[in-house]
Write an enzyme that holds these catalytic residues in place. Structure first.
Site, PDB file in Angstrom:
ATOM      1  N   GLY A 141      50.441   8.777 -56.033  1.00  0.00           N
ATOM      2  CA  GLY A 141      49.614   7.572 -55.985  1.00  0.00           C
ATOM      3  C   GLY A 141      50.045   6.563 -54.936  1.00  0.00           C
ATOM      4  N   SER A 142      49.630   5.317 -55.147  1.00  0.00           N
ATOM      5  CA  SER A 142      49.905   4.251 -54.175  1.00  0.00           C
ATOM      6  C   SER A 142      50.219   2.960 -54.928  1.00  0.00           C
ATOM      7  N   LEU A 178      39.878  -9.155 -47.722  1.00  0.00           N
ATOM      8  CA  LEU A 178      38.545  -8.932 -48.317  1.00  0.00           C
ATOM      9  C   LEU A 178      38.091  -7.521 -47.991  1.00  0.00           C
ATOM     10  N   GLY A 179      38.988  -6.565 -48.258  1.00  0.00           N
ATOM     11  CA  GLY A 179      38.602  -5.157 -48.191  1.00  0.00           C
ATOM     12  C   GLY A 179      37.863  -4.860 -49.480  1.00  0.00           C
ATOM     13  N   VAL A 180      38.142  -3.717 -50.050  1.00  0.00           N
ATOM     14  CA  VAL A 180      37.419  -3.292 -51.249  1.00  0.00           C
ATOM     15  C   VAL A 180      37.764  -4.180 -52.454  1.00  0.00           C
ATOM     16  N   LEU A 183      36.927  -8.074 -52.056  1.00  0.00           N
ATOM     17  CA  LEU A 183      35.509  -8.421 -52.101  1.00  0.00           C
ATOM     18  C   LEU A 183      34.997  -8.382 -53.537  1.00  0.00           C
ATOM     19  N   GLU A 200      40.200 -13.110 -44.737  1.00  0.00           N
ATOM     20  CA  GLU A 200      40.259 -11.743 -44.186  1.00  0.00           C
ATOM     21  C   GLU A 200      40.599 -11.857 -42.704  1.00  0.00           C
ATOM     22  N   ASP A 304      45.972   9.401 -53.871  1.00  0.00           N
ATOM     23  CA  ASP A 304      46.366   8.271 -53.018  1.00  0.00           C
ATOM     24  C   ASP A 304      47.651   8.552 -52.241  1.00  0.00           C
ATOM     25  N   HIS A 435       7.370   3.177 -58.686  1.00  0.00           N
ATOM     26  CA  HIS A 435       7.106   1.754 -58.466  1.00  0.00           C
ATOM     27  C   HIS A 435       7.207   1.001 -59.788  1.00  0.00           C
TER      28      HIS A 435
HETATM   29  C1  LIG Z   1      42.044  -2.698 -58.600  1.00  0.00           C
HETATM   30  C2  LIG Z   1      41.628  -1.298 -58.233  1.00  0.00           C
HETATM   31  C3  LIG Z   1      40.316  -0.910 -58.427  1.00  0.00           C
HETATM   32  C4  LIG Z   1      39.923   0.384 -58.104  1.00  0.00           C
HETATM   33  N1  LIG Z   1      38.610   0.713 -58.300  1.00  0.00           N
HETATM   34  C5  LIG Z   1      38.192   1.935 -57.964  1.00  0.00           C
HETATM   35  C6  LIG Z   1      36.847   2.302 -58.180  1.00  0.00           C
HETATM   36  O1  LIG Z   1      36.034   1.521 -58.686  1.00  0.00           O
HETATM   37  N2  LIG Z   1      36.458   3.559 -57.833  1.00  0.00           N
HETATM   38  C7  LIG Z   1      37.333   4.433 -57.252  1.00  0.00           C
HETATM   39  O2  LIG Z   1      36.928   5.550 -56.922  1.00  0.00           O
HETATM   40  N3  LIG Z   1      38.625   4.120 -57.044  1.00  0.00           N
HETATM   41  C8  LIG Z   1      39.075   2.889 -57.387  1.00  0.00           C
HETATM   42  N4  LIG Z   1      40.392   2.569 -57.204  1.00  0.00           N
HETATM   43  C9  LIG Z   1      41.288   3.586 -56.629  1.00  0.00           C
HETATM   44  C10 LIG Z   1      41.757   4.598 -57.693  1.00  0.00           C
HETATM   45  O3  LIG Z   1      42.266   3.895 -58.794  1.00  0.00           O
HETATM   46  C11 LIG Z   1      42.813   5.508 -57.091  1.00  0.00           C
HETATM   47  O4  LIG Z   1      42.285   6.151 -55.951  1.00  0.00           O
HETATM   48  C12 LIG Z   1      43.283   6.580 -58.061  1.00  0.00           C
HETATM   49  O5  LIG Z   1      43.669   5.999 -59.258  1.00  0.00           O
HETATM   50  C13 LIG Z   1      44.459   7.364 -57.464  1.00  0.00           C
HETATM   51  O6  LIG Z   1      44.931   8.322 -58.384  1.00  0.00           O
HETATM   52  P1  LIG Z   1      46.305   9.090 -58.103  1.00  0.00           P
HETATM   53  O7  LIG Z   1      46.393  10.184 -59.087  1.00  0.00           O
HETATM   54  O8  LIG Z   1      46.435   9.425 -56.679  1.00  0.00           O
HETATM   55  O9  LIG Z   1      47.446   8.016 -58.413  1.00  0.00           O
HETATM   56  P2  LIG Z   1      47.960   7.358 -59.786  1.00  0.00           P
HETATM   57  O10 LIG Z   1      46.942   7.348 -60.846  1.00  0.00           O
HETATM   58  O11 LIG Z   1      48.573   6.058 -59.368  1.00  0.00           O
HETATM   59  O12 LIG Z   1      49.136   8.332 -60.262  1.00  0.00           O
HETATM   60  C14 LIG Z   1      50.375   8.408 -59.622  1.00  0.00           C
HETATM   61  C15 LIG Z   1      51.460   8.652 -60.655  1.00  0.00           C
HETATM   62  O13 LIG Z   1      52.662   9.010 -59.968  1.00  0.00           O
HETATM   63  C16 LIG Z   1      53.781   8.408 -60.605  1.00  0.00           C
HETATM   64  N5  LIG Z   1      54.875   8.344 -59.612  1.00  0.00           N
HETATM   65  C17 LIG Z   1      54.911   7.651 -58.448  1.00  0.00           C
HETATM   66  N6  LIG Z   1      56.047   7.913 -57.779  1.00  0.00           N
HETATM   67  C18 LIG Z   1      56.734   8.813 -58.513  1.00  0.00           C
HETATM   68  C19 LIG Z   1      57.987   9.498 -58.338  1.00  0.00           C
HETATM   69  N7  LIG Z   1      58.753   9.353 -57.266  1.00  0.00           N
HETATM   70  N8  LIG Z   1      58.388  10.344 -59.314  1.00  0.00           N
HETATM   71  C20 LIG Z   1      57.643  10.546 -60.439  1.00  0.00           C
HETATM   72  N9  LIG Z   1      56.458   9.939 -60.632  1.00  0.00           N
HETATM   73  C21 LIG Z   1      56.002   9.091 -59.695  1.00  0.00           C
HETATM   74  C22 LIG Z   1      53.251   7.075 -61.080  1.00  0.00           C
HETATM   75  O14 LIG Z   1      54.028   6.569 -62.168  1.00  0.00           O
HETATM   76  C23 LIG Z   1      51.817   7.417 -61.487  1.00  0.00           C
HETATM   77  O15 LIG Z   1      51.717   7.717 -62.862  1.00  0.00           O
HETATM   78  C24 LIG Z   1      40.839   1.310 -57.554  1.00  0.00           C
HETATM   79  C25 LIG Z   1      42.179   0.921 -57.375  1.00  0.00           C
HETATM   80  C26 LIG Z   1      42.579  -0.356 -57.709  1.00  0.00           C
HETATM   81  C27 LIG Z   1      44.010  -0.748 -57.522  1.00  0.00           C
HETATM   82  N1  LIG Z   2      35.215   0.272 -55.732  1.00  0.00           N
HETATM   83  C1  LIG Z   2      36.183   1.060 -55.288  1.00  0.00           C
HETATM   84  O1  LIG Z   2      36.000   2.219 -54.993  1.00  0.00           O
HETATM   85  C2  LIG Z   2      37.571   0.510 -55.166  1.00  0.00           C
HETATM   86  C3  LIG Z   2      37.874  -0.712 -55.709  1.00  0.00           C
HETATM   87  C4  LIG Z   2      39.142  -1.210 -55.509  1.00  0.00           C
HETATM   88  C5  LIG Z   2      40.089  -0.482 -54.819  1.00  0.00           C
HETATM   89  N2  LIG Z   2      39.780   0.711 -54.321  1.00  0.00           N
HETATM   90  C6  LIG Z   2      40.793   1.461 -53.524  1.00  0.00           C
HETATM   91  O2  LIG Z   2      41.968   0.706 -53.357  1.00  0.00           O
HETATM   92  C7  LIG Z   2      42.316   0.680 -51.987  1.00  0.00           C
HETATM   93  C8  LIG Z   2      43.030  -0.591 -51.642  1.00  0.00           C
HETATM   94  O3  LIG Z   2      42.135  -1.705 -51.675  1.00  0.00           O
HETATM   95  P1  LIG Z   2      42.434  -3.015 -50.842  1.00  0.00           P
HETATM   96  O4  LIG Z   2      41.210  -3.861 -50.912  1.00  0.00           O
HETATM   97  O5  LIG Z   2      43.751  -3.596 -51.230  1.00  0.00           O
HETATM   98  O6  LIG Z   2      42.665  -2.456 -49.375  1.00  0.00           O
HETATM   99  P2  LIG Z   2      41.696  -2.400 -48.111  1.00  0.00           P
HETATM  100  O7  LIG Z   2      42.440  -1.635 -47.084  1.00  0.00           O
HETATM  101  O8  LIG Z   2      40.337  -1.976 -48.493  1.00  0.00           O
HETATM  102  O9  LIG Z   2      41.581  -3.923 -47.635  1.00  0.00           O
HETATM  103  C9  LIG Z   2      42.676  -4.714 -47.273  1.00  0.00           C
HETATM  104  C10 LIG Z   2      42.173  -5.823 -46.377  1.00  0.00           C
HETATM  105  O10 LIG Z   2      43.173  -6.811 -46.248  1.00  0.00           O
HETATM  106  C11 LIG Z   2      43.143  -7.317 -44.938  1.00  0.00           C
HETATM  107  N3  LIG Z   2      44.439  -7.967 -44.683  1.00  0.00           N
HETATM  108  C12 LIG Z   2      45.662  -7.370 -44.620  1.00  0.00           C
HETATM  109  N4  LIG Z   2      46.632  -8.319 -44.408  1.00  0.00           N
HETATM  110  C13 LIG Z   2      46.002  -9.506 -44.370  1.00  0.00           C
HETATM  111  C14 LIG Z   2      46.458 -10.865 -44.177  1.00  0.00           C
HETATM  112  N5  LIG Z   2      47.748 -11.178 -44.005  1.00  0.00           N
HETATM  113  N6  LIG Z   2      45.533 -11.857 -44.164  1.00  0.00           N
HETATM  114  C15 LIG Z   2      44.221 -11.567 -44.322  1.00  0.00           C
HETATM  115  N7  LIG Z   2      43.740 -10.323 -44.502  1.00  0.00           N
HETATM  116  C16 LIG Z   2      44.617  -9.302 -44.536  1.00  0.00           C
HETATM  117  C17 LIG Z   2      42.841  -6.086 -44.091  1.00  0.00           C
HETATM  118  O11 LIG Z   2      42.287  -6.429 -42.838  1.00  0.00           O
HETATM  119  C18 LIG Z   2      41.834  -5.336 -44.976  1.00  0.00           C
HETATM  120  O12 LIG Z   2      40.501  -5.660 -44.677  1.00  0.00           O
HETATM  121  C19 LIG Z   2      41.008   0.864 -51.244  1.00  0.00           C
HETATM  122  O13 LIG Z   2      41.210   1.472 -50.007  1.00  0.00           O
HETATM  123  C20 LIG Z   2      40.206   1.716 -52.164  1.00  0.00           C
HETATM  124  O14 LIG Z   2      40.381   3.044 -51.818  1.00  0.00           O
HETATM  125  C21 LIG Z   2      38.529   1.224 -54.469  1.00  0.00           C
END
Ligand SMILES: Cc1cc2nc3c(=O)[nH]c(=O)nc-3n(C[C@H](O)[C@H](O)[C@H](O)COP(=O)(O)OP(=O)(O)OC[C@H]3O[C@@H](n4cnc5c(N)ncnc54)[C@H](O)[C@@H]3O)c2cc1C
Ligand SMILES: NC(=O)c1ccc[n+]([C@@H]2O[C@H](COP(=O)([O-])OP(=O)(O)OC[C@H]3O[C@@H](n4cnc5c(N)ncnc54)[C@H](O)[C@@H]3O)[C@@H](O)[C@H]2O)c1
Length: 476
Positions: A141-142, A178-180, A183, A200, A304, A435
């Site tokens: 993940g991330s 104001l990325g994802v 916004l 942003e 991620d 419609h």
């Molecule tokens: C606020 C927010 C809103 C989002 N909204 C959307 C959305 O609406 N639609 C969408 O498609 N995506 C959305 N996303 C993105 C989505 O949540 C992620 O893309 C997705 O959850 C990634 O899944 P993953 O399995 O890669 O990671 P995760 O679910 O983070 O899983 C990673 C796991 O690895 C474990 N781990 C990490 N490092 C280690 C290590 N060294 N050893 C052992 N375990 C470890 C962690 O504890 C965790 O359990 C959103 C993200 C955020 C933050």
């Molecule tokens: N609806 C969805 O699918 C959804 C929702 C939430 C998150 N996510 C996932 O989570 C990931 C992370 O989201 P995010 O919004 O954090 O990242 P992002 O990369 O989408 O946006 C980050 C933004 O922050 C700006 N930025 C960086 N440093 C800055 C600074 N010092 N001052 C002003 N602006 C600055 C960048 O230019 C960029 O536009 C996304 O890439 C997406 O994959 C998805």
């Protein structure tokens, strides 16, 4: 203590658990290693709690429209922010429970609760022991990025990891980035009554690459909260424990800052740099997106962690591909879906297929439709935004779309289906459009494209001619 398995999955998030499904079909010799909080980022702090907050915000915002409809008392509606946050957490807990009650609950001693670190390509160090695996899936993940200097502000500078845990909402907030995330949550917080300032550093919001769509999205957002574009945010101490946020010549003091400045893959600390792999500047190894395999090592990387398409549905697919291949020791290629990204702001910001930035302008035709005059959108008090559809100049085949549109989440799926199926603008025009729906509006954009590709302009382009009159008369 040493443990030998066919497959080790590092990370029990969405990608790891979808990999597990595939692995279990082939072998019983596996472990899942996770050192963090279980329940997945999506359910715990990501997609799901954010969507609950957005829904509450939308419902609260709707009070402004009630008076137009003859419903009195709308402006007396008040949000109780501690209860609203409690509700977010209650819903969140139910989503996490769903994950935990499923595959995680059946793992037993195949779940190792520890951070993992590679000692060699198939040798992983976990707390107190070593796992030797024929193949390893990295699905770690991330996490949100917060510049080191900002960490000194303590709980006045938060990310989405803390937002939903707060006891109540502050009076004022700056949303940085104001990325994802910025916004959709910036607008939601504003709709919940927080005084939001969005900052942003680029001229673009929501990851949009199309200037016209970006302009429409910014215009719509600015109706609800101030947005500063084009300057990096800086933080300093303000008066009375507030935080001073500056960008260029603008500055504001706020109670709290939500940092939404991007996420970084959890690959540091895994020891990947010791394995002789080719790594990019974030430490992510080179890999094949159709197999998820890292060349030259028995390692697969999904979700991620590879920082390519950090979205839930992509994590699911990548997990399945990695799991399929890791279980068998293969590098079978899988076709990836049409790219689709949806930001759940209002209007929804959606990109589908090939992005405008990557398309060669001379290769594409563009059709545009606007939603300000759209009848159904007016009824929904959502008549804002624009959609731009990109089609191949040679044959009208749809290649991409970008929009800030009401019901964009549904329009996005419509276009993803059309693009993945290789349909042309005319093919889609010949589908039914009911419609009054918001979908009707995209006919304008499709007609604009069809007008540039069709060779028989006097025939109704949205109806397929079965046979011409001369043929029919001849047949009679
Ligand atoms: C606020 C927010 C809103 C989002 N909204 C959307 C959305 O609406 N639609 C969408 O498609 N995506 C959305 N996303 C993105 C989505 O949540 C992620 O893309 C997705 O959850 C990634 O899944 P993953 O399995 O890669 O990671 P995760 O679910 O983070 O899983 C990673 C796991 O690895 C474990 N781990 C990490 N490092 C280690 C290590 N060294 N050893 C052992 N375990 C470890 C962690 O504890 C965790 O359990 C959103 C993200 C955020 C933050
Ligand atoms: N609806 C969805 O699918 C959804 C929702 C939430 C998150 N996510 C996932 O989570 C990931 C992370 O989201 P995010 O919004 O954090 O990242 P992002 O990369 O989408 O946006 C980050 C933004 O922050 C700006 N930025 C960086 N440093 C800055 C600074 N010092 N001052 C002003 N602006 C600055 C960048 O230019 C960029 O536009 C996304 O890439 C997406 O994959 C998805």
């Amino acid at each position: 203590m040493e443990r030998e398995v066919d497959v080790a999955i590092i990370g029990a998030g969405t990608a790891g658990l979808f990999a597990l499904r595939q692995v279990k079909r082939v072998t019983d010799s596996y472990v899942v290693i996770d050192g963090g909080q279980l329940g997945t980022t999506c359910a715990r702090v990501g997609c799901m709690p954010s969507k609950v907050m957005i829904q509450t915000a939308e419902d609260h915002h709707h009070r402004h429209a009630l008076a137009y409809e003859g419903i009195e008392g709308g402006m007396q509606i008040a949000l109780h922010s501690p209860r609203a946050l409690e509700y977010v957490r209650k819903m969140r807990d139910s989503f996490v429970e769903h994950v935990m009650g499923g595959p995680v609950s059946k793992l037993g001693d195949k779940l190792i609760r520890s951070h993992a670190r590679f000692r060699a390509p198939g040798v992983i160090e976990v707390e107190g022991s070593t796992v030797r695996a024929k193949r390893v899936i990295v699905a770690t993940g991330s996490r949100p990025v917060v510049p080191r200097a900002w960490q000194a502000f303590g709980d006045r500078v938060i990310t989405t990891d803390q937002l939903f845990e707060q006891p109540s909402l502050p009076n004022s907030m700056a949303v940085l980035g104001l990325g994802v995330i910025g916004l959709e949550l910036g607008q939601a917080l504003a709709r919940l009554g927080v005084e939001v300032t969005g900052v942003e550093m680029l001229q673009r919001v929501g990851g949009l690459g199309d200037d016209d769509v970006n302009a429409a999205a910014v215009e719509a957002m600015r109706e609800e909260f101030p947005i500063w574009l084009g300057e990096k945010a800086q933080l300093a101490e303000g008066a009375d424990g507030r935080v001073r946020v500056s960008a260029g010549d603008k500055s504001v003091e706020v109670d709290q800052v939500l940092v939404a400045a991007g996420r970084t893959p959890n690959v540091d600390g895994l020891g990947l740099d010791m394995l002789g792999l080719e790594l990019d500047d974030r430490g992510v190894p080179a890999y094949d997106p159709e197999t998820m395999k890292v060349p030259g090592a028995p390692i697969y990387i999904a979700g991620d962690a590879n920082a390519e398409l950090p979205l839930q549905h992509e994590a699911r697919d990548e997990g399945q591909i990695a799991g399929y291949n890791a279980a068998r020791g293969t590098a079978q290629c899988f076709r990836r879906r049409a790219p689709l990204s949806i930001v759940f702001s209002q209007p929804n910001v959606v990109t589908v297929g090939e992005s405008w930035e990557k398309l060669a302008r001379e290769d594409v035709l563009v059709g545009t439709c606007r939603f300000d005059g759209d009848q159904r959108s007016r009824i929904k008090h959502a008549n804002r935004g624009v959609a731009r559809i990109y089609a191949d100049r040679r044959d009208g085949r749809l290649r991409g779309a970008s929009m800030a549109a009401p019901d964009g989440e549904h329009l996005g799926h419509l276009f993803a289906l059309a693009i993945q199926q290789g349909l042309t603008a005319v093919d889609v025009l010949r589908m039914p459009f009911y419609h009054p729906t918001v979908e009707e509006r995209v006919q304008d954009a499709l007609r604009e494209i069809a007008g540039q590709t069709e060779r028989q302009p006097d025939q109704p382009v949205d109806l397929e001619l079965l046979h011409d009159d001369a043929q029919r008369q001849a047949a009679e």
